[in-house]
Design an enzyme around this catalytic site. Structure first.
Site, PDB file in Angstrom:
ATOM      1  CB  SER A   1      -8.043   3.401   2.958  1.00  0.00           C
ATOM      2  OG  SER A   1      -7.298   2.807   3.925  1.00  0.00           O
TER       3      SER A   1
ATOM      4  CE  LYS B   1      -3.839   2.016   2.800  1.00  0.00           C
ATOM      5  NZ  LYS B   1      -4.853   1.552   3.797  1.00  0.00           N
TER       6      LYS B   1
ATOM      7  CB  SER C   1      -8.557   0.198   5.624  1.00  0.00           C
ATOM      8  OG  SER C   1      -9.103   1.750   5.747  1.00  0.00           O
TER       9      SER C   1
END
Lengths: 475, 65
Positions: A162, A84, A186
């Site tokens: 996310s 990420k 997330s």
């Protein structure tokens, strides 16, 4: 060497590592194929933040050299992964999914990246994310400098966030595993929506040094993989004490399924209302089957429900206060207005105005939540609930607006397990368990702090009895 | 997406998702967004105020199990 089959893009960690050791393919060949696939398909799903082909090929050459000399470093040796884009990789851009931070470069790696480098896993790419990991909140799936995460199962639907790119990249076979982060949902949400297996570790088990901070008291980093087994392998590599992370628990994780308790001694708590009423109608049949699979393992199943607290208000207050403090310079500079999502911009600004008493009240109530969950988890080892009540929404759907008039059930059950688990720092594992409207759905298991081996044992067993984790989205 | 899903999607969305409340229209500009965010915080504080909190309860700052 023979051409690499497309199946390798959907293979697990052990299979890839075995193929390398048996010299079915070289690591350079493997990484070249994976990076080409990411380059072609990553943008199609808005999954890619940054491709790192030169770094990856260089590392792959080192792995080929090691394998030639029979230096086997770890089960992750030569395995391609993505991170990420909230994790720093030295001398590479780290944008945190947000326009104001485009071009930001750190000169040190995140601890988790360093650990995976040491294990000889190959970082091929940085993966897209919701800007600032969602900040206090956001309204649209498009809240990212890379655009909305498009679900590989249906590009008109959201990937979840996310950790959007992480969920997409694993589901679409662009990497073998990915790192995501969770403040409140997330990792679990994109794992559920994309049909991959995601593990949110206990707070403090995995270092966050080098990761963007959103909420110091809630942030966790964890693996998103093809299976519970793969999550265990990655967790062992990234967990551990880190003096650079003030939240570090000083504990490690050893992937030791052989030493966990007999499955028939494990007590599983669930709330019927979660499966019968909170769940979307289209998802209920497969959720019910998943519950039957859990029962068939021989675990002790009992009913449970969360203690009564305003979980949503608690999480919202804590994130708003901490995130606004973290990003105070961004807000003060006015660059906050460059963010994509108007609700996030306003949430950050409003968070700076929050009275200290509100934040402290939330944190004091959080103490009660932790105590209450400790008591709940004295009676059961694992809580199980749908990770999300239904499949991924359409990308155009405002996330703060209902599309159904169906009133929520009066009984809360375990429907707020994501918020409650995050408030208490509990680990959780999301397992694909079926489909609704052609889209993946998942169940989550949450347990006591540092009970990852118990969750993973149930996860592995679930995945020997089902094959949803092996399903692939349409080509 | 239903109310049930929305409760879990985004923290800030939680407060608007009670069946008794009608949904306000989406804010039209930055000023309205900021007013809505402040209102969300105010409602959060209201919910927290309803929790019976013993005086001796300290903030949760230790998360090491």
């Amino acid at each position: 060497m023979a051409a690499i089959s497309d199946d390798i893009f959907f293979a697990g960690i052990t299979e890839i590592n075995r193929g390398l050791k048996q010299k079915q393919f070289s690591n350079v060949e493997l990484i070249r194929d994976f990076t080409q696939r990411m380059e072609q398909l990553g943008p199609r799903y808005n999954a890619l933040a940054l491709l790192l082909p030169q770094r990856a090929i260089k590392a792959a050459k080192d792995v080929d050299g090691d394998i030639k000399r029979e230096r086997f470093r770890s089960p992750l040796q030569g395995v391609p992964f993505g991170a990420k884009d909230l994790l720093s990789v030295e001398k590479e851009p780290t944008a945190w999914g947000a326009r104001p931070y485009t071009g930001q470069v750190f000169d040190y790696p995140a601890t988790v990246i360093k650990k995976l480098d040491k294990a000889a896993a190959i970082l091929t790419s940085k993966l897209a994310m919701v800007e600032l990991a969602g900040g206090p909140t956001y309204r649209y799936a498009s809240a990212s400098v890379t655009g909305p995460g498009l679900n590989p199962w249906d590009r008109t639907r959201w990937s979840g966030g996310s950790s959007s790119g992480s969920g997409i990249a694993v589901a679409a076979g662009l990497v073998t595993f990915a790192l995501g982060s969770e403040t409140s949902g997330s990792i679990l949400t994109p794992s559920a929506f994309c049909g991959v297996t995601g593990l949110r570790p206990t707070y403090g088990l995995v270092s966050r040094y080098g990761a963007m901070a959103l909420s110091w008291t809630l942030d966790k980093i964890g693996p998103m993989c093809r299976s519970a087994e793969d999550c265990a392998i990655v967790l062992q590599a990234i967990a551990g004490s880190d003096a650079n992370d003030p939240g570090s628990a000083g504990k490690s994780f050893y992937n030791a399924p052989q030493y966990t308790r007999d499955i028939n001694t494990i007590r599983v708590g669930f709330a019927p209302v979660d499966f019968d009423d909170w769940a979307e109608p289209a998802a209920r049949p497969d959720f019910a089957k998943a519950l039957e699979v859990i029962r068939s393992m021989g675990v002790q199943v009992t009913e449970a429900k969360l203690p009564d607290f305003p979980y949503g208000a608690l999480v919202s207050t804590i994130i708003a206060a901490e995130a606004s403090s973290v990003f105070e310079p961004l807000i003060a500079s006015g660059k906050v207005d460059q963010l994509a999502d108007p609700k996030q911009i306003a949430g950050l600004k409003a968070g700076l105005e929050m009275p200290a008493k509100d934040y402290l009240k939330a944190m004091r109530i959080r103490t009660l939540v932790q105590q209450a969950l400790r008591e709940l988890l004295a009676g059961v080892d694992i809580l199980i609930a749908p990770t999300r009540p239904g499949p991924a929404p359409k990308i155009t759907q405002p996330l703060d607006r209902p599309v159904s008039d169906r009133p929520p059930p009066k009984d809360r059950g375990l429907s707020a397990l994501i918020q409650a688990g995050n408030l208490a720092g509990l680990p959780a594992l999301s397992l694909p368990c079926g489909f609704a409207d052609g889209m993946p759905i998942a169940i989550q298991l949450a347990g006591r702090p540092f009970s990852e081996n118990v969750l993973l044992k149930i996860g592995r067993e679930f995945q020997t009895r089902t094959d949803f984790h092996k399903r692939r989205p349409p080509a | 997406m239903t109310r049930r899903e929305l409760i879990l999607v985004a923290p800030g969305a939680l407060l608007a998702q009670t069946p008794q409340q009608t949904q306000p229209p989406l804010p039209k500009n930055a000023d309205e967004e900021l007013a809505a965010a402040r209102e969300t915080q105010r409602r959060n504080a209201e919910q927290l105020a309803k929790v019976d909190l013993p005086m001796a309860t300290e903030p949760a700052v230790h998360f090491k199990a």
